[in-house]
Design an enzyme around this catalytic site. Structure first.
Site, PDB file in Angstrom:
ATOM      1  N   TRP A  16     -16.932   9.760 -13.411  1.00 20.74           N
ATOM      2  CA  TRP A  16     -16.082   9.519 -12.244  1.00 20.74           C
ATOM      3  C   TRP A  16     -15.536  10.812 -11.656  1.00 20.74           C
ATOM      4  O   TRP A  16     -15.247  10.865 -10.448  1.00 20.74           O
ATOM      5  CB  TRP A  16     -14.925   8.585 -12.613  1.00 20.74           C
ATOM      6  CG  TRP A  16     -14.003   9.121 -13.658  1.00 20.74           C
ATOM      7  CD1 TRP A  16     -14.108   8.947 -15.007  1.00 20.74           C
ATOM      8  CD2 TRP A  16     -12.833   9.915 -13.454  1.00 20.74           C
ATOM      9  NE1 TRP A  16     -13.076   9.592 -15.653  1.00 20.74           N
ATOM     10  CE2 TRP A  16     -12.283  10.188 -14.726  1.00 20.74           C
ATOM     11  CE3 TRP A  16     -12.190  10.409 -12.326  1.00 20.74           C
ATOM     12  CZ2 TRP A  16     -11.126  10.947 -14.905  1.00 20.74           C
ATOM     13  CZ3 TRP A  16     -11.026  11.162 -12.489  1.00 20.74           C
ATOM     14  CH2 TRP A  16     -10.512  11.431 -13.756  1.00 20.74           C
ATOM     15  N   TRP A  20       1.972   1.653  -3.540  1.00 22.31           N
ATOM     16  CA  TRP A  20       0.880   2.217  -4.340  1.00 22.31           C
ATOM     17  C   TRP A  20       0.832   3.737  -4.157  1.00 22.31           C
ATOM     18  O   TRP A  20       0.615   4.491  -5.106  1.00 22.31           O
ATOM     19  CB  TRP A  20      -0.465   1.628  -3.923  1.00 22.31           C
ATOM     20  CG  TRP A  20      -0.902   0.413  -4.673  1.00 22.31           C
ATOM     21  CD1 TRP A  20      -0.918  -0.873  -4.228  1.00 22.31           C
ATOM     22  CD2 TRP A  20      -1.400   0.365  -6.019  1.00 22.31           C
ATOM     23  NE1 TRP A  20      -1.399  -1.717  -5.200  1.00 22.31           N
ATOM     24  CE2 TRP A  20      -1.712  -0.987  -6.314  1.00 22.31           C
ATOM     25  CE3 TRP A  20      -1.627   1.331  -7.003  1.00 22.31           C
ATOM     26  CZ2 TRP A  20      -2.227  -1.389  -7.543  1.00 22.31           C
ATOM     27  CZ3 TRP A  20      -2.140   0.934  -8.236  1.00 22.31           C
ATOM     28  CH2 TRP A  20      -2.439  -0.416  -8.497  1.00 22.31           C
ATOM     29  N   TRP A  27     -10.100   6.456  -8.117  1.00 23.39           N
ATOM     30  CA  TRP A  27     -11.286   6.650  -8.947  1.00 23.39           C
ATOM     31  C   TRP A  27     -11.037   6.212 -10.389  1.00 23.39           C
ATOM     32  O   TRP A  27     -11.914   5.593 -11.016  1.00 23.39           O
ATOM     33  CB  TRP A  27     -11.741   8.108  -8.890  1.00 23.39           C
ATOM     34  CG  TRP A  27     -12.681   8.328  -7.752  1.00 23.39           C
ATOM     35  CD1 TRP A  27     -12.377   8.771  -6.492  1.00 23.39           C
ATOM     36  CD2 TRP A  27     -14.089   8.052  -7.754  1.00 23.39           C
ATOM     37  NE1 TRP A  27     -13.512   8.795  -5.707  1.00 23.39           N
ATOM     38  CE2 TRP A  27     -14.568   8.364  -6.456  1.00 23.39           C
ATOM     39  CE3 TRP A  27     -14.979   7.589  -8.703  1.00 23.39           C
ATOM     40  CZ2 TRP A  27     -15.907   8.218  -6.108  1.00 23.39           C
ATOM     41  CZ3 TRP A  27     -16.329   7.439  -8.358  1.00 23.39           C
ATOM     42  CH2 TRP A  27     -16.772   7.751  -7.080  1.00 23.39           C
ATOM     43  N   GLU A  79       0.831  -1.210   0.000  1.00 25.49           N
ATOM     44  CA  GLU A  79       0.000   0.000   0.000  1.00 25.49           C
ATOM     45  C   GLU A  79       0.867   1.263   0.000  1.00 25.49           C
ATOM     46  O   GLU A  79       0.518   2.266  -0.643  1.00 25.49           O
ATOM     47  CB  GLU A  79      -0.941  -0.001   1.207  1.00 25.49           C
ATOM     48  CG  GLU A  79      -1.988  -1.096   1.176  1.00 25.49           C
ATOM     49  CD  GLU A  79      -2.848  -1.032  -0.075  1.00 25.49           C
ATOM     50  OE1 GLU A  79      -3.388   0.053  -0.380  1.00 25.49           O
ATOM     51  OE2 GLU A  79      -2.954  -2.065  -0.766  1.00 25.49           O
ATOM     52  N   TRP A 130     -21.708   9.780 -20.450  1.00 26.48           N
ATOM     53  CA  TRP A 130     -22.169   9.585 -19.087  1.00 26.48           C
ATOM     54  C   TRP A 130     -23.644   9.934 -18.946  1.00 26.48           C
ATOM     55  O   TRP A 130     -24.181  10.739 -19.705  1.00 26.48           O
ATOM     56  CB  TRP A 130     -21.339  10.435 -18.124  1.00 26.48           C
ATOM     57  CG  TRP A 130     -19.873  10.152 -18.163  1.00 26.48           C
ATOM     58  CD1 TRP A 130     -18.881  10.965 -18.632  1.00 26.48           C
ATOM     59  CD2 TRP A 130     -19.215   8.959 -17.729  1.00 26.48           C
ATOM     60  NE1 TRP A 130     -17.652  10.369 -18.535  1.00 26.48           N
ATOM     61  CE2 TRP A 130     -17.828   9.135 -17.969  1.00 26.48           C
ATOM     62  CE3 TRP A 130     -19.651   7.761 -17.154  1.00 26.48           C
ATOM     63  CZ2 TRP A 130     -16.890   8.156 -17.667  1.00 26.48           C
ATOM     64  CZ3 TRP A 130     -18.716   6.794 -16.850  1.00 26.48           C
ATOM     65  CH2 TRP A 130     -17.359   6.988 -17.097  1.00 26.48           C
ATOM     66  N   ASN A 166     -11.126   1.399   2.696  1.00 27.10           N
ATOM     67  CA  ASN A 166     -10.627   1.356   1.324  1.00 27.10           C
ATOM     68  C   ASN A 166     -11.420   0.413   0.422  1.00 27.10           C
ATOM     69  O   ASN A 166     -11.692   0.731  -0.735  1.00 27.10           O
ATOM     70  CB  ASN A 166      -9.148   0.961   1.306  1.00 27.10           C
ATOM     71  CG  ASN A 166      -8.553   1.079  -0.090  1.00 27.10           C
ATOM     72  OD1 ASN A 166      -8.567   2.150  -0.683  1.00 27.10           O
ATOM     73  ND2 ASN A 166      -8.053  -0.028  -0.626  1.00 27.10           N
TER      74      ASN A 166
END
Length: 484
Positions: A363, A281, A386, A278, A310, A345
């Protein structure tokens, strides 16, 4: 006697602060610290009122710590980054600053701000920046051709090779200044920005509290992290993201604590390695911001996804925001976010997937809403998450992989413990039916004050697949026409 200025941003600590440490290396230097609040800029960045309150509380805490070191903190508030640069130049002139120290920020507006300041000060002040918010600086983890990795796994492979070659030990608190300083008093700090209370029991104030929470996690919880991290009903994550976001903790402190807890090697322990993963990341998303500035401007990483049509529905978007979609795991997660300013998360992935893949809503709207609520709102991680969920980003989930919210609820909250906590109106629904309460209510002729699903998942899935396929076909057709 030289004058050194430290410009604090998202690095509100005195321990292991590279800019502060460098400024204090000259024992006779007069060391000043400045923090500049920019409420108009914060508004355009959708900063959450809870995060603003968290920031203010820690700014006061770091001011008190600096006072103990005989280092004054100067505070100024102006509208935006452009005004901050102007004020800082005047401050440097007034105080005859010789060197300016700061820790890098990787977002495009922040990067442009720093470049503008360096350009204006280049003939009078030496500016020195540091890669303080990452474990490894962006130029250290590149492909053989010098390009940034676009997929996480090879990035991690290269990252882990570089990790032992880098000095990542934490720097101690600077010594109290020997040089005579001006008389220091605590300045009254306040922001002209909306503030919202946060839970100080979950997120206590101060470096010491953050470090204590880090140590407790590494000693007692990280061993089970690989199993517990996905279960929102238990405290299986570190809860340290708000501290990392504002720099109250450094990633090096996290790595050091993890190494101390597992001296025989982090990679030999599943939970410890998953938490290190993590942290990697976190670096990955920051490196991406540096390599691809457009990510800071609302653009998708995968170009053809900009053609997705969208669904523009204020009603559905509001129901998602309020936790009234009729899908319990989604609604419970959104109510946790709205109430606490934090979300587990796994639930961030589920709620993001639902907005994009079930409601077919852009998004970018979800990204902005999260930032407006999150105590740990961080552009790099939030945008990365996202775009991953929306299948628009680097190393993203393929567009045809779409979470089923009920299946996700059954998998990660099988007994509905998390759901019942945040949706008390479902307390009477049996455990076996908690993920589809409308079905239970209909079969048993019960009235439940809870909405029916706003969309049918199967139908929504097909609509999303069609929208993405159409976008990809349109992009390919445009490329063919351009090539002719």
């Amino acid at each position: 006697m030289p004058t050194h200025l430290v410009w604090l941003r998202h690095d509100l600590r005195v321990t292991d602060n590279r800019a502060l440490n460098a400024a204090c290396q000259h024992s006779q230097a007069k060391v000043l610290v400045v923090f500049i609040a920019t409420p108009i800029q914060w508004k355009t960045h959708h900063m959450a009122p809870r995060q603003a309150a968290f920031l203010l509380a820690h700014l006061k805490a770091v001011q008190a710590r600096l006072m103990e070191l005989d280092i004054p903190l100067h505070y100024h508030e102006c509208d935006d980054f452009q005004d901050a640069v102007k004020w800082l130049i005047n401050f440097c002139n007034h105080h005859k600053v010789d060197k300016l120290f700061y820790n890098y920020q990787y977002e495009i507006n922040e990067s442009r701000r720093d470049h503008a300041l360096e350009k204006k000060l280049r003939h009078q002040v030496i500016c020195q920046g540091f890669h303080d918010a990452v474990l490894l600086p962006p130029e250290k983890v590149l492909k053989d051709n010098g390009q940034m990795y676009q997929v996480f796994t090879p990035f991690r492979h290269a990252f882990l090779k570089q990790l032992p070659l880098s000095n990542l030990s934490s720097i101690p608190v600077p010594k109290k200044r020997d040089a005579p300083q001006m008389r220091i008093s605590l300045t009254d700090l306040s922001f002209d920005y909306p503030l919202l209370d946060f839970d100080t029991k979950l997120f206590p104030i101060g470096e010491a509290a953050a470090q204590k929470q880090l140590t407790r996690f590494c000693d007692a919880k990280v061993s089970a992290y690989h199993n517990a991290r996905n279960i929102p009903a238990i405290t299986g994550t570190s809860g340290l993201s708000p501290y990392l976001t504002l720099g109250i903790l450094s990633p090096r402190q996290c790595l050091g604590c993890l190494r101390d807890a597992f001296p025989e090697g982090i990679v030999n322990h599943k939970g410890a390695f998953d938490w290190l993963n993590e942290l990697i990341w976190r670096d990955f998303y920051r490196h991406l911001l540096m390599a691809y500035p457009r990510l800071s401007q609302g653009h998708p990483f995968i170009g053809w996804t900009k053609f997705v049509k969208w669904h523009h529905s204020d009603n559905l978007f509001k129901k998602w925001q309020q936790g009234r979609t009729g899908y319990p795991i989604v609604d419970a997660a959104m109510r946790q976010l709205n109430t606490t300013g934090w979300m587990h998360n796994r639930l961030r992935m589920i709620t993001a997937s639902f907005l994009v893949k079930d409601l077919l809503i852009d998004w970018c709207l979800g990204e902005q809403y999260f930032m407006s609520q999150l105590l740990d709102g961080d552009l790099a991680a939030n945008n990365g998450g996202w775009q991953w969920a929306a299948s628009t980003g680097t190393d993203a989930v393929p567009y045809f992989r779409i979470f089923n919210p009920n299946t996700q609820g059954k998998r990660f909250d099988p007994k509905g413990e998390f759901i019942r906590h945040w949706l008390p109106e479902l307390s009477a629904v049996p455990e076996s039916e908690i993920h589809q309460p409308e079905s239970w209510a209909g079969k048993n002729q019960k009235n439940v004050d809870y909405p029916s699903p706003v969309v049918d998942h199967k139908q929504a899935r097909q609509a999303t697949l069609s929208a993405f396929i159409a976008a990809k076909n349109l992009s390919e057709e445009m490329e063919r026409n351009h090539a002719q």
